[in-house]
Design an enzyme around this catalytic site. Structure first.
Site, mmCIF file in Angstrom:
data_model
loop_
_atom_site.group_PDB
_atom_site.id
_atom_site.type_symbol
_atom_site.label_atom_id
_atom_site.label_comp_id
_atom_site.label_asym_id
_atom_site.label_seq_id
_atom_site.Cartn_x
_atom_site.Cartn_y
_atom_site.Cartn_z
ATOM 1 N N THR A 38 0.799 -1.035 0.199
ATOM 2 C CA THR A 38 0.069 0.043 0.001
ATOM 3 C C THR A 38 1.068 1.152 -0.047
ATOM 4 O O THR A 38 0.461 2.143 -0.726
ATOM 5 C CB THR A 38 -0.940 -0.118 1.238
ATOM 6 O OG1 THR A 38 -1.888 -0.909 0.810
ATOM 7 C CG2 THR A 38 -1.677 1.286 1.570
ATOM 8 N N THR A 118 1.773 -4.502 4.190
ATOM 9 C CA THR A 118 1.755 -4.819 5.418
ATOM 10 C C THR A 118 0.996 -6.342 5.701
ATOM 11 O O THR A 118 0.970 -6.754 6.951
ATOM 12 C CB THR A 118 0.671 -3.695 6.217
ATOM 13 O OG1 THR A 118 -0.574 -3.664 5.738
ATOM 14 C CG2 THR A 118 1.306 -2.386 6.174
ATOM 15 N N ASP A 119 0.204 -6.642 4.589
ATOM 16 C CA ASP A 119 -0.585 -7.976 4.965
ATOM 17 C C ASP A 119 0.263 -9.241 5.255
ATOM 18 O O ASP A 119 -0.066 -10.066 5.995
ATOM 19 C CB ASP A 119 -1.469 -8.220 3.763
ATOM 20 C CG ASP A 119 -2.599 -7.528 3.525
ATOM 21 O OD1 ASP A 119 -2.818 -6.573 4.754
ATOM 22 O OD2 ASP A 119 -3.329 -7.321 2.657
#
Ligand code: SIN
Length: 349
Positions: A38, A118-119
């Site tokens: 992101t 970040t996942d």
């Protein structure tokens, strides 16, 4: 006087370049290795914070938004890939591990920042902590809001991460995660919010420190410094995570076994408890050579020895590792040994 200046100028010209650089107390040199996420995401408008595409903007564009970063360190960008981290895979992991190790051996690199979605950031951070052996600092960072969002958090996170990578106090603390002004150890960091900018935390332990007005401030040491360093060789063995729930009958244990899993991490209930039918099937898989690790779907506390039937079946306790991190360790462990006792020791470390 003129002669003196002339002499000084001649002496300076004759001094080797590397000595002149040292004398001028150069900035630390930090490489930003970009992988997507992101932080490199682009939305249709500044208010689009969920339907954007991750992994679009290149590292040069990310760095151009924060020119002040060059006041913190001499920063160089490099693009490894540009993906949404839900699509992270073993081939990219291998390229990342190789490149990180190469960069850390170079004299012109003092620290490394990896921008990442970040996942799966906590998995990649933990993988690197198990496959990189260097005193130089490696920091992972990302963002919860795309680069095009009105109040994008990526630029601040990137500058903060470079501050930490450049900080002498961070050296030797292992792989770190920097998000939302806080510093976490790779082993302890966990993403616990789906959308908020304060998405990361370290259950039980809290952050190692934060980024204050003057730079990185460390309040404590990571809980675990000592761990084996694995060589990363693909293909890594298949390990599946199965999620415990009310009414679980364990049929997925057989599906994992048939799919060729050499390990199963069971995200159990509470302290890694396993419903009775599932336990029978897991015990059968363990007897057939599958390594079974008991983890927990709870985000706090460790999984510690419980029902003696688990020990009798040869199940391994995940300790403080959450299921996704237990899976990373089990895959690396299985790539190096099939010995259950040795693997158990690795989890205890
Ligand atoms: C990703 O993990 O690549 C998308 C989500 C994020 O970075 O927050």
């Amino acid at each position: 006087m003129e002669k003196l200046f002339l002499l000084a100028a001649v002496m300076l010209a004759m001094t080797p370049a590397y000595i002149r650089t040292v004398a001028a107390a150069p900035h630390p040199r930090v490489t930003v290795l970009a992988t997507g996420g992101t932080i490199a995401g682009r939305g249709a408008s500044p208010s689009d914070v969920t339907a954007y595409r991750a992994g679009v903007i290149g590292v040069d564009e990310m760095l151009a938004v924060v020119p002040e970063i060059q006041g913190v360190a001499d920063v160089t960008g490099e693009q490894l890939c540009n993906i949404d981290s839900k699509d992270m895979n073993d081939e990219l992991w291998q390229r990342l591990v190789v490149r990180v190790n190469e960069l850390l051996t170079r004299d012109d690199v003092d620290g490394l920042v990896i921008t990442h979605g970040t996942d799966t950031m906590e998995e990649t951070a933990f993988l690197l902590s198990l496959t990189v052996d260097s005193k130089k600092t490696v920091v992972l960072t990302g963002a919860m809001l795309p680069a095009t969002a009105q109040d994008a958090d990526g630029p601040r996170n990137l500058v903060d991460a470079v501050r930490v990578a450049a900080a002498p106090e961070a050296a030797g603390k292992g792989v770190l995660v920097v998000m939302n002004g806080e510093i976490y150890a790779a082993k302890e960091a966990a993403k616990l919010h789906t959308t908020g900018v304060a998405a990361f935390t370290s259950p039980d332990a809290g952050p190692l420190g934060h980024i204050g007005a003057g730079g990185a401030v460390f309040d404590r040491e990571p809980r675990c410094h000592k761990h084996p360093t694995f060589t990363f060789e693909t293909p890594l063995p298949r390990v599946d995570i199965l999620y415990g729930h009310e009414g679980d009958d364990g049929v997925l244990v057989e599906a994992a076994f048939r799919a060729g899993a050499r390990g199963i991490v069971y995200a159990g209930l509470g302290n890694g408890s396993i419903p009775v039918e599932t336990e029978k099937r897991l015990a059968k898989a363990a007897a057939a050579g599958v390594i079974v690790v008991r983890a927990s779907r709870i985000n706090g506390g460790a999984v510690v020895p419980a029902d003696p039937s688990y020990t009798a079946a040869g199940f391994i306790d995940s300790g403080a590792l959450n299921p996704q991190k237990a899976r990373v360790l089990l895959r690396l462990a299985l790539a190096n040994t099939g010995d259950r006792g040795e693997i158990q020791k690795m989890f205890q470390e």
